[in-house]
Design an enzyme around this catalytic site. Structure first.
Site, PDB file in Angstrom:
ATOM      1  N   GLU A  37      43.322  31.402  26.001  1.00 39.10           N
ATOM      2  CA  GLU A  37      44.454  30.721  25.359  1.00 39.10           C
ATOM      3  C   GLU A  37      45.552  31.765  25.241  1.00 39.10           C
ATOM      4  O   GLU A  37      45.521  32.612  24.342  1.00 39.10           O
ATOM      5  CB  GLU A  37      44.040  30.198  23.979  1.00 39.10           C
ATOM      6  CG  GLU A  37      42.994  29.093  24.028  1.00 39.10           C
ATOM      7  CD  GLU A  37      43.582  27.732  24.406  1.00 39.10           C
ATOM      8  OE1 GLU A  37      44.809  27.562  24.310  1.00 39.10           O
ATOM      9  OE2 GLU A  37      42.808  26.838  24.794  1.00 39.10           O
ATOM     10  N   CYS A  90      52.751  30.575  19.477  1.00 43.07           N
ATOM     11  CA  CYS A  90      52.619  30.595  20.939  1.00 43.07           C
ATOM     12  C   CYS A  90      53.303  29.408  21.603  1.00 43.07           C
ATOM     13  O   CYS A  90      53.727  29.502  22.742  1.00 43.07           O
ATOM     14  CB  CYS A  90      51.150  30.642  21.323  1.00 43.07           C
ATOM     15  SG  CYS A  90      50.220  29.266  20.617  1.00 43.07           S
TER      16      CYS A  90
END
Ligand code: NAD
Length: 519
Positions: A261, A295
């Site tokens: 991720e 993010c």
């Protein structure tokens, strides 16, 4: 914190140290120290001979627990999930304080993006655990009509979860829910940068879980490097793409499957046909959430010079309404995690021309919500993920040029398009690629556990959330159970071969769109 591997003191039950309620599970003796063994013999308070591997005992304990089958029954998995739930409920204030210390996170942001989101994942897993665990029947061909064919979701074994500092609770517990629900033993290595949350995860969380199957390991890059020398059955990493390469290299040595991720630069296209104030509210909110250290935050805006002229005053309006005339004194704006990131972000403030904000205060790790214009594609602010409350605006002449701009760069983790014209949003969606996409808002797509969360290309591989987490942490085992008899029917496969037998076999093996239910 002296211990490298936690969950208990050095032979000391945590309750003896903190006066907290007794752990419902057996508490093993802690094995090692934080940091690499000191050649002089000292290692953070515990002596550890040079070259002794601080992780061996813990990993062996977890492996033995997995092999014993302890983690497989649904009851055991549910008990772990309930433990996670109690951890959140009973330590809410402690967690909020830790998040405030690490990132100046407001209680509102902590609840929304760390605590409740983790709780929702737990609740969903608890509600669906048995259904997710069920063997999945699959369609069959003629040759297997008398057999039972299904996918069994079985745990991988020993899972390593490496988490980052920006959502240090959510990004530790989210994958943990999936891996425990799937019946794995787990080593969690939280970020060493978000120190206060790391401490709660290391000292408090293990008390709520069966410590023969779960451990928290502490350390930075060096210790993690050593940890990664060991063989795991699955590695789940959240962090930056550079470190992702290190993790993938280490995993490759053992052929360990991984989820990465990662991050990157998330474009935000704003069409001329928009209400500037509505768009400004949404973009400013999602850019400044967690002081921009998200993010999936919109990283930069692509719009025409005309839209920019309408957008900038609207952004100023939104920022002032959200954070007041002096955002530094707002309780709702977070701080930059460390001096290193602060310096990096301060450097980016000199790109283009500041039209909003631009102030910074090193002693407070404060960067004002900032908007930059006249930004060139080659400027440093357009070369790296910003990860702070800075929003550059890059001008494009048309939607086609915006799409070309996006497609020239690495595939982002998230992509945003704003327009009153749904055809514009749909065109951006159709002609680009990204981990996730949201039309006319910020990262709301990740609040849906029914959507997979993950990147593509350099923004990551694999995904999780909700059932996707369970599936990520489960090996999908292809199973066929055939009755022992009926050898006459199956003898058609054996030599001596004939053209007729081949014809029958090919027909029997043909994949059909619907399952034959004759038998
Ligand atoms: P990071 O990669 O520096 O650290 C993540 C984890 O890796 C930490 O536990 C850290 O201790 C460990 N680590 C760091 N360097 C290492 C090394 N050399 N060897 C082995 N382990 C190492 O990431 P970060 O700074 O904590 O987080 C910010 C990054 O994470 C950003 O790029 C952001 O986009 C990304 N991120 C992605 C997601 C997502 O879901 N895709 C979520 C949050 C953050």
């Amino acid at each position: 914190m002296p211990s490298h591997v936690t969950g208990s003191g050095r032979g000391l039950h945590p309750t003896q140290r903190t006066g907290a309620p007794a752990a419902p599970y057996p508490v093993p003796v802690a094995e090692a120290s934080r940091g690499l063994p000191d050649p002089a013999g000292g290692s953070g308070g515990l002596s550890c001979p040079p070259r002794m591997d601080p992780f061996v005992d813990t990993l062996q304990r977890l492996r033995e627990a997995f092999v014993s089958g302890r983690t497989r029954p649904a009851e055991f998995r549910a008990a772990q999930l309930k433990g996670l739930s109690r951890f959140l409920q009973e330590n809410k204030q402690l967690l909020q304080e830790a998040l405030a210390q690490d990132l100046h996170k407001s209680a509102f942001e902590a609840e929304l993006s760390e605590i409740s989101i983790s709780q929702n994942e737990i609740n969903l897993a608890l509600r669906n655990l048995r259904a997710w665990m069920k063997d999945e029947k699959v369609s069959k061909n003629l040759a297997t009509q008398l057999d039972s064919a299904f996918i069994r979701k079985e745990p991988f074994g020993l899972v390593l979860i490496l988490s980052p500092w920006n959502y240090p609770l959510n990004l530790s517990l989210g994958p943990l829910v999936g891996s425990l629900a799937a019946g794995n033993c787990v080593v969690l290595k939280p970020s060493e940068i978000s120190k206060s949350t790391e401490k709660v995860l290391a000292e408090v969380l293990p008390r709520y879980l069966d410590q023969s199957c779960f451990a928290v390991v502490l350390g930075g890059p060096q210790e993690t490097g050593r940890l990664l020398e060991h063989k795991f059955d699955y590695i789940f990493f959240t962090g930056n793409p550079q470190v992702g390469k290190i993790i993938m290299t280490a995993a490759a040595k053992h052929l360990t499957p991984i989820t990465l991720e990662l991050g990157g630069k998330n474009p935000c296209y704003i069409d001329d046909n928009c209400d500037p104030q509505t768009v400004a509210n949404r973009v400013a909110f999602f850019r400044c959430f967690n002081a921009g250290q998200t993010c999936v935050a919109p990283d930069y805006v692509l719009c025409s010079p005309e839209m920019q002229a309408r957008l900038v005053p609207a952004l100023q309006n939104a920022i002032t309404r959200f954070y007041g005339d002096d955002p530094q004194s707002s309780p709702n704006l977070g701080r930059i995690i460390s001096q290193k990131h602060f310096q990096r972000l301060r450097g980016l403030l000199s790109c283009g021309r500041v039209v909003i904000g631009g102030q910074s205060d090193e002693s407070d790790l404060y960067i004002a919500p900032t908007v930059l214009v006249d930004v060139q594609e080659t400027d440093p602010v357009m070369q790296e993920e910003i990860f702070g409350p800075i929003l550059p605006i890059v001008n494009v002449r048309s939607l086609g040029q915006a799409i070309d701009f996006i497609n020239r760069r690495e595939k982002p983790l998230a992509l945003y398009a704003f327009s009153n014209n749904s055809q514009v949003v749909k065109r951006v969606l159709a002609q680009t690629s990204s981990g996730g996409f949201c039309g006319n808002d910020g990262f709301m797509h990740l609040t849906l556990a029914s959507l997979p969360f993950g990147g593509v290309g350099s923004s990551g591989m694999g995904n999780y959330h909700g059932k996707f987490s369970f599936d990520t942490f489960s090996h999908h085992r292809a199973c066929l159970l055939r009755p022992p008899g009926l050898e006459k029917i199956y003898a058609i496969r054996y030599p001596p071969h004939t053209p007729r037998n081949l014809r029958v076999l090919l027909m029997a093996l043909e994949t059909r769109s619907c399952s034959c239910t004759l038998l």
